[in-house]
Design a protein around this motif. Structure first.
Motif, PDB file in Angstrom:
ATOM      1  N   MET A   1      -1.759  -2.210  -8.839  1.00 29.74           N
ATOM      2  CA  MET A   1      -1.462  -3.368  -7.727  1.00 29.74           C
ATOM      3  C   MET A   1      -0.712  -2.583  -6.515  1.00 29.74           C
ATOM      4  O   MET A   1       0.553  -1.916  -6.897  1.00 29.74           O
ATOM      5  N   SER A   2      -1.400  -2.672  -5.268  1.00 28.13           N
ATOM      6  CA  SER A   2      -0.388  -2.076  -4.338  1.00 28.13           C
ATOM      7  C   SER A   2       1.016  -2.800  -4.145  1.00 28.13           C
ATOM      8  O   SER A   2       1.092  -4.002  -4.279  1.00 28.13           O
ATOM      9  N   SER A   3       1.710  -1.953  -3.414  1.00 29.61           N
ATOM     10  CA  SER A   3       3.144  -2.741  -3.200  1.00 29.61           C
ATOM     11  C   SER A   3       2.961  -3.674  -2.021  1.00 29.61           C
ATOM     12  O   SER A   3       2.264  -3.419  -1.172  1.00 29.61           O
ATOM     13  N   LEU A   4       3.978  -4.681  -1.685  1.00 29.38           N
ATOM     14  CA  LEU A   4       3.832  -5.201  -0.673  1.00 29.38           C
ATOM     15  C   LEU A   4       4.059  -4.480   0.684  1.00 29.38           C
ATOM     16  O   LEU A   4       3.202  -4.986   1.812  1.00 29.38           O
ATOM     17  N   ASP A   5       4.651  -3.622   0.728  1.00 29.44           N
ATOM     18  CA  ASP A   5       4.995  -2.601   1.704  1.00 29.44           C
ATOM     19  C   ASP A   5       3.676  -1.916   2.218  1.00 29.44           C
ATOM     20  O   ASP A   5       3.331  -1.660   3.282  1.00 29.44           O
ATOM     21  N   LEU A   7       0.583  -2.755   1.514  1.00 32.73           N
ATOM     22  CA  LEU A   7      -0.223  -3.711   1.637  1.00 32.73           C
ATOM     23  C   LEU A   7      -0.026  -4.224   3.326  1.00 32.73           C
ATOM     24  O   LEU A   7      -0.953  -4.336   4.034  1.00 32.73           O
ATOM     25  N   LEU A  11      -2.734  -4.369   6.263  1.00 31.19           N
ATOM     26  CA  LEU A  11      -3.086  -5.602   7.105  1.00 31.19           C
ATOM     27  C   LEU A  11      -3.054  -5.439   8.464  1.00 31.19           C
ATOM     28  O   LEU A  11      -3.539  -5.904   9.365  1.00 31.19           O
ATOM     29  N   LEU A  36       3.054 -12.392   5.589  1.00 32.64           N
ATOM     30  CA  LEU A  36       3.031 -10.928   5.578  1.00 32.64           C
ATOM     31  C   LEU A  36       2.818 -10.364   6.886  1.00 32.64           C
ATOM     32  O   LEU A  36       3.470  -9.534   7.090  1.00 32.64           O
ATOM     33  N   ARG A  37       1.854 -10.935   7.682  1.00 27.92           N
ATOM     34  CA  ARG A  37       1.824 -10.299   8.952  1.00 27.92           C
ATOM     35  C   ARG A  37       2.842 -10.320   9.839  1.00 27.92           C
ATOM     36  O   ARG A  37       3.144  -9.561  10.557  1.00 27.92           O
ATOM     37  N   ALA A  39       5.955 -10.760   9.133  1.00 26.81           N
ATOM     38  CA  ALA A  39       6.894  -9.896   8.548  1.00 26.81           C
ATOM     39  C   ALA A  39       6.726  -8.073   9.003  1.00 26.81           C
ATOM     40  O   ALA A  39       7.628  -7.459   9.530  1.00 26.81           O
TER      41      ALA A  39
ATOM     42  N   LEU B   4       9.772  -4.738   1.975  1.00 27.55           N
ATOM     43  CA  LEU B   4       9.300  -6.264   1.570  1.00 27.55           C
ATOM     44  C   LEU B   4       9.401  -6.339   0.301  1.00 27.55           C
ATOM     45  O   LEU B   4       9.555  -7.542  -0.424  1.00 27.55           O
ATOM     46  N   ASP B   5       9.115  -5.374  -0.672  1.00 22.63           N
ATOM     47  CA  ASP B   5       9.264  -5.566  -2.297  1.00 22.63           C
ATOM     48  C   ASP B   5      10.593  -5.997  -2.539  1.00 22.63           C
ATOM     49  O   ASP B   5      10.768  -6.773  -3.383  1.00 22.63           O
ATOM     50  N   GLY B  32      -3.277 -11.642   5.535  1.00 24.38           N
ATOM     51  CA  GLY B  32      -2.043 -11.485   5.987  1.00 24.38           C
ATOM     52  C   GLY B  32      -1.185 -12.772   6.135  1.00 24.38           C
ATOM     53  O   GLY B  32      -0.121 -12.795   6.694  1.00 24.38           O
ATOM     54  N   LEU B  34      -0.698 -15.159   4.162  1.00 27.32           N
ATOM     55  CA  LEU B  34      -0.182 -15.718   2.821  1.00 27.32           C
ATOM     56  C   LEU B  34       1.523 -15.504   3.351  1.00 27.32           C
ATOM     57  O   LEU B  34       1.852 -14.483   3.703  1.00 27.32           O
ATOM     58  N   ARG B  43       2.646 -12.445  -8.018  1.00 27.27           N
ATOM     59  CA  ARG B  43       2.710 -11.306  -8.811  1.00 27.27           C
ATOM     60  C   ARG B  43       3.390 -11.234  -9.909  1.00 27.27           C
ATOM     61  O   ARG B  43       3.279 -10.343 -10.871  1.00 27.27           O
TER      62      ARG B  43
END
Lengths: 251, 251
Positions: A1-5, A7, A11, A36-37, A39, B4-5, B32, B34, B43
């Motif tokens: 799974m990719s990290s949020l950063d 990802l 995006l 997420l976008r 941020a 972000l993580d 994006g 979410l 997660r």
């Protein structure tokens, strides 16, 4: 799974682009309700503008603080006039630093509470910027509206099935508008309700008798309050009230 | 600045907790949109449930795919009856695997399109789970509603100033309900509009004559469409239509 950063980077693609004005919904104030976008964009802006009312402060800063570098934020302070002409004139002056930054090819965004499409000052700011700089491309990142966050805390939906919803800025409307909404909807959400508390209490003695009441202020922020009554509710300008029609046949 | 993580981990605290049912808004479908909390929660879930309609599929999976481990998702397939009794009975059966997982102390969430408080199947699922397992604590994470995302793409607000908004599930209502909303609001958002296209076209020839029209379907998803007319608009069940009252004095 990719990290949020990782990802968030994917995006964004090539956003934020120089010369584009981004209108970014910060959600109700809880930093976890930023998208997420939003941020990811905030982390890459050269200049982020945040509206603030002279009298009432602004809530967006808390929601975005973790994503903005010191010095990259500028506050746009408004005295929030009600007259539409005064609103337009005010924003024409206030957006000058953003227009200058766009002209310099910087990456510029404006953050607003909740969602930029619902009663947001972003509409006024964007209009003033496009008037001053017609080539400006505007991109909007939607956010979580405060009414959705208030209902989430309450644990009771705003609408299911065939329910009809009305959303009104209570302080800006006549009693007749509120009565028409009560007649045409099953859930009535009253935003900016603090200044209209007396009228709302009167409605609950009249056309809204029997409707359930939910009061919320500063959802996800310090000083958060939720109540199932308007008794003792503080007249916070940004408070919202959710009225729900009683079930057919009475409850 | 924290990654972000790191931030997402701090935002969660001790969530998700075993035995709590999380209702998680996935937003309109764009990954994006979410929220940070939704992404972080997903997660860490042991079991994530996603509603899907027999006929129309589900959109939430695309929005959350980057945050869910293979095998951690279960689809709850419904034939989406209109009768409220049939809806309740259907969900009583469908939630059995979630009730079992909650009993085992697993970390369980249900993801829904848009916001869980606006016309979401989560309300039905949560009611069925609490009926079967009364001690279940329910926690809702709000999401970005599709109407906000549609207006963001359009670049035109749903409401400013004193505007009044009505939100209606078009396919579930009588023409009289739609007319009442047109009388009491300045912006009328019609959700689940695909099945009501013929009635909406008739409204535009009658009580909504002169109102502006905006059509959107599958916002942020493959097959996305936006138009300023209903001519040629596909009768996608999840389509939405935004009607805006003409400015006073005509445009």
């Amino acid at each position: 799974m990719s990290s949020l950063d990782q990802l968030a980077g994917r995006l964004l693609g090539d956003h934020p682009r120089p010369g584009v004005l981004y209108g970014i919904g910060a959600g109700p104030g809880d930093p976890g309700l930023l998208t997420l976008r939003a941020a990811a964009l905030l982390r890459r802006l050269d200049l982020g503008a945040v509206p603030r009312s002279v009298r009432r402060g602004g809530v967006a800063v808390q929601a975005i603080a973790a994503h903005t570098a010191p010095g990259s934020l500028v506050e746009l302070v408004s005295d929030m006039p009600a007259d539409p002409g005064a609103v337009e004139r005010g924003w024409r002056g206030r957006v000058a630093p953003l227009v200058a930054a766009l002209d310099e090819g910087r990456r510029v965004g404006m953050v607003t509470d909740g969602d930029p499409s619902l009663y947001s000052t972003f509409a006024h700011a964007a209009a003033a910027i496009v008037e001053a700089r017609p080539a400006t491309e505007v991109a909007v990142v939607p956010g979580v509206p405060s009414m959705c966050a208030a209902a989430a805390v309450e644990g009771r939906p705003l609408a299911v099935g065939a329910d009809r919803v009305a959303v009104l800025p209570a302080s800006r409307l006549e009693t007749g508008d509120l009565e028409a909404a009560l007649a045409a909807a099953d859930t009535v959400v009253l935003l900016k309700a603090g200044a209209a508390m007396r009228r709302l209490r009167a409605l609950l003695e009249g056309p809204a008798r029997g409707w359930s009441v939910r009061y919320a202020r500063r959802v996800g922020l310090e000083g958060e309050e939720h109540a199932d009554t308007l008794d003792g509710a503080s007249a916070d300008y940004m408070a919202l009230v959710i009225l729900r029609r009683p079930a057919a046949g009475g409850e």
